[in-house]
Write an enzyme that holds these catalytic residues in place. Structure first.
Site, PDB file in Angstrom:
ATOM      1  N   HIS A 165      11.726 -76.284 -35.605  1.00 51.62           N
ATOM      2  CA  HIS A 165      10.481 -75.864 -36.273  1.00 51.62           C
ATOM      3  C   HIS A 165      10.738 -74.491 -36.919  1.00 51.62           C
ATOM      4  O   HIS A 165      11.553 -73.712 -36.412  1.00 51.62           O
ATOM      5  CB  HIS A 165       9.395 -75.746 -35.196  1.00 51.62           C
ATOM      6  CG  HIS A 165       8.019 -75.473 -35.691  1.00 51.62           C
ATOM      7  ND1 HIS A 165       7.604 -74.228 -36.093  1.00 51.62           N
ATOM      8  CD2 HIS A 165       6.936 -76.287 -35.806  1.00 51.62           C
ATOM      9  CE1 HIS A 165       6.326 -74.291 -36.455  1.00 51.62           C
ATOM     10  NE2 HIS A 165       5.900 -75.527 -36.294  1.00 51.62           N
ATOM     11  N   ASP A 176      12.975 -73.837 -27.110  1.00 54.42           N
ATOM     12  CA  ASP A 176      11.625 -73.914 -27.672  1.00 54.42           C
ATOM     13  C   ASP A 176      10.922 -75.100 -26.998  1.00 54.42           C
ATOM     14  O   ASP A 176      11.196 -76.259 -27.315  1.00 54.42           O
ATOM     15  CB  ASP A 176      11.744 -74.119 -29.194  1.00 54.42           C
ATOM     16  CG  ASP A 176      10.395 -74.417 -29.851  1.00 54.42           C
ATOM     17  OD1 ASP A 176       9.420 -74.708 -29.126  1.00 54.42           O
ATOM     18  OD2 ASP A 176      10.327 -74.376 -31.093  1.00 54.42           O
ATOM     19  N   GLN A 210       6.717 -78.404 -27.773  1.00 58.39           N
ATOM     20  CA  GLN A 210       6.317 -79.814 -27.674  1.00 58.39           C
ATOM     21  C   GLN A 210       6.614 -80.372 -26.278  1.00 58.39           C
ATOM     22  O   GLN A 210       5.807 -81.119 -25.728  1.00 58.39           O
ATOM     23  CB  GLN A 210       7.048 -80.662 -28.730  1.00 58.39           C
ATOM     24  CG  GLN A 210       6.700 -80.311 -30.168  1.00 58.39           C
ATOM     25  CD  GLN A 210       5.265 -80.677 -30.538  1.00 58.39           C
ATOM     26  OE1 GLN A 210       4.678 -81.597 -29.982  1.00 58.39           O
ATOM     27  NE2 GLN A 210       4.683 -79.940 -31.469  1.00 58.39           N
TER      28      GLN A 210
HETATM   29  C1  LIG Z   1       8.591 -77.311 -31.794  1.00 59.41           C
HETATM   30  C2  LIG Z   1       7.601 -76.241 -32.167  1.00 59.41           C
HETATM   31  N1  LIG Z   1       7.946 -74.954 -32.055  1.00 59.41           N
HETATM   32  C3  LIG Z   1       7.098 -73.968 -32.368  1.00 59.41           C
HETATM   33  C4  LIG Z   1       5.817 -74.233 -32.810  1.00 59.41           C
HETATM   34  C5  LIG Z   1       4.904 -73.098 -33.161  1.00 59.41           C
HETATM   35  O1  LIG Z   1       3.786 -73.015 -32.307  1.00 59.41           O
HETATM   36  P1  LIG Z   1       2.693 -71.872 -32.541  1.00 59.41           P
HETATM   37  O2  LIG Z   1       2.172 -72.075 -33.923  1.00 59.41           O
HETATM   38  O3  LIG Z   1       1.664 -72.107 -31.482  1.00 59.41           O
HETATM   39  O4  LIG Z   1       3.365 -70.563 -32.374  1.00 59.41           O
HETATM   40  C6  LIG Z   1       5.419 -75.553 -32.953  1.00 59.41           C
HETATM   41  C7  LIG Z   1       4.070 -75.876 -33.480  1.00 59.41           C
HETATM   42  O5  LIG Z   1       3.839 -76.910 -34.045  1.00 59.41           O
HETATM   43  C8  LIG Z   1       6.311 -76.584 -32.613  1.00 59.41           C
HETATM   44  O6  LIG Z   1       5.981 -77.872 -32.715  1.00 59.41           O
END
Ligand SMILES: Cc1ncc(COP(=O)(O)O)c(C=O)c1O
Length: 419
Positions: free
Chosen positions: A136, A213, A216
């Site tokens: 992401h 990370d 998910q």
């Molecule tokens: C795999 C992953 N990492 C990071 C994020 C970012 O999350 P946030 O916007 O709550 O910081 C997301 C959000 O969709 C995600 O799916």
């Protein structure tokens, strides 16, 4: 403060999964959109909130609100105790060895920025950071910052056409200059679950620390950072049925002690003079200013709600839904599902013939079905598959088989619309 019972005990003592009782905890699921029952399949973006979370926040604002950590009065002490309880519950959720290793941030995005700034503080030109191609943007852009500021090099671990991490190729990317592996536990596009223990084992043989990370993954499976043996793990509250505005970063103590603070301000200092500043101990060293008090309290309620149902039951339910959805969607002509990993969570990205993903999502929306469409903040992954975007349906504990069927039936109608 009472929350609806979501589970009943079977004779063996295990919680019986009852999706209708779970749904009863979520007022929003009973609303309509465009005069049609809401079918909310955008859980990968954010989950809805159970009454337990709404009530905990409401009660804390009404009866127990004050700033934390600084007061000598009753309410401040109560709020501090509740906030620190939330840290303890987050510790338990991750099975972290101690609560001082649990840092509250405003989101996982902020957690990764903290990491890139603080852990990356002594990275040098030519130092390498290994990512996977399915990250992401939250786990890409903060590392680009280090590339831009310091001349660090980003290396990209590839995936197969099925969306599975190519472990051998990943291993070959590690070099004496690798300072960090930063990788997702579960892809927000493909649903692929990455074998983190294997990734950590490989990285360990080269002495490379690993950040995971968990945005998910933490929604769908139990997380045990000691078992994974990763150096850093982060997740974001709003995807785990909690409020927005709160994220969690776990780190091994040796890293936290060595890392400089990220933001400066109140709460994070030991002493401040006109000439000097010394910093407090972790976790406060990394929590400058008034923290997200109510959001922390809401996150505690969310984790407790998840624990009452239990991840084995949630994961089994979501696995059944995912299997059913893949079977139904694969049978619709023109639907292509992106990602076919064996080990996967309840996130299904798809395209429909040559229709634009936004058009597909808009037509589904008019039938009451909420899905996401676009590049899902994963442009390198989209490019890997030669796509501009996909539509994505993502499931939660409260998703029903009837909702999956509603999606499949609606897709047939959408296809007829384009015919
Ligand atoms: C795999 C992953 N990492 C990071 C994020 C970012 O999350 P946030 O916007 O709550 O910081 C997301 C959000 O969709 C995600 O799916």
């Amino acid at each position: 403060m009472a929350s609806t019972e979501t589970t009943a005990k079977t004779p063996s003592g295990a919680a019986a999964f009852n999706v209708e009782r779970i749904r009863a905890d979520f007022p929003i699921l009973f609303r309509e959109v465009y005069g049609k029952p809401l079918v909310y399949l955008d859980n990968g973006a954010s989950a809805q909130k159970p009454r337990a979370v709404l009530d905990a926040i409401d009660h804390a604002y009404k009866m127990e609100y004050a700033n934390v950590h600084r007061g000598l009065h009753y309410l401040s002490n109560t709020a501090t105790a509740k906030f620190e309880e939330a840290r303890e519950i987050a510790r338990r959720f991750l099975n972290a060895p101690s609560a001082e290793q649990v840092i509250f941030t405003k989101s996982i995005t902020e957690a990764i920025n903290l990491l890139s700034y603080s852990f990356g503080a002594d990275f040098k030109e030519g130092d390498e950071i290994v990512l996977s191609i399915m990250e992401h943007h939250s786990n890409i852009v903060p590392w680009h910052f280090l590339r831009e500021r310091k001349g660090c090099v980003l290396k990209w671990a590839p995936i197969s056409d099925d969306g599975v991490l190519a472990l051998e190729a990943f291993e070959k990317l590690l070099s004496p200059r690798t300072r960090l592996v930063a990788i997702t536990h579960m892809s927000n596009v493909l649903g692929t679950v990455v074998p983190i223990k294997e990734v950590v084992r490989i990285a360990r043989t080269r002495g490379v620390p690993v950040f995971v990370d968990g945005a998910q993954a933490a929604v769908h499976m139990p997380i045990d950072v000691q078992d994974l043996d990763c150096d850093f793990y982060a997740f974001t509250g709003h995807k785990v049925y909690g409020p927005t505005g709160i994220g969690v970063l776990y780190a091994k103590k040796k890293h936290l002690d060595a890392m400089p603070p990220f933001l400066g301000g109140g709460e994070m200092i030991e002493t401040v003079t006109t000439d000097n500043v010394t910093y407090g101990a972790t976790p406060h060293k990394f929590e400058a200013g008034t923290p997200a008090i109510l959001e922390g309290i809401g996150l505690k309620a969310a984790i407790e709600w998840v624990e009452r149902i239990g991840y084995p039951a949630i994961a089994a339910h979501e696995a059944r839904l995912t299997e059913h959805a893949i079977a139904r969607m694969s049978a619709i002509e023109g639907v292509s599902i992106l990602g076919r990993a064996q080990d996967r969570g309840g996130v299904i990205s798809f395209t429909l013939d040559r229709a634009h993903a936004h058009d597909v999502a808009t037509l589904l929306d008019r039938q009451g079905i909420a899905v996401r469409a676009g590049h899902h903040c994963a442009e390198p992954l989209m490019r890997r598959f030669g796509l501009d975007g996909t539509a994505r349906a993502s499931f939660a504990a409260y998703t029903t088989e009837a909702e999956v069927d509603a999606l499949a039936d609606a897709l047939v109608r959408v296809r007829q619309f384009f015919a």
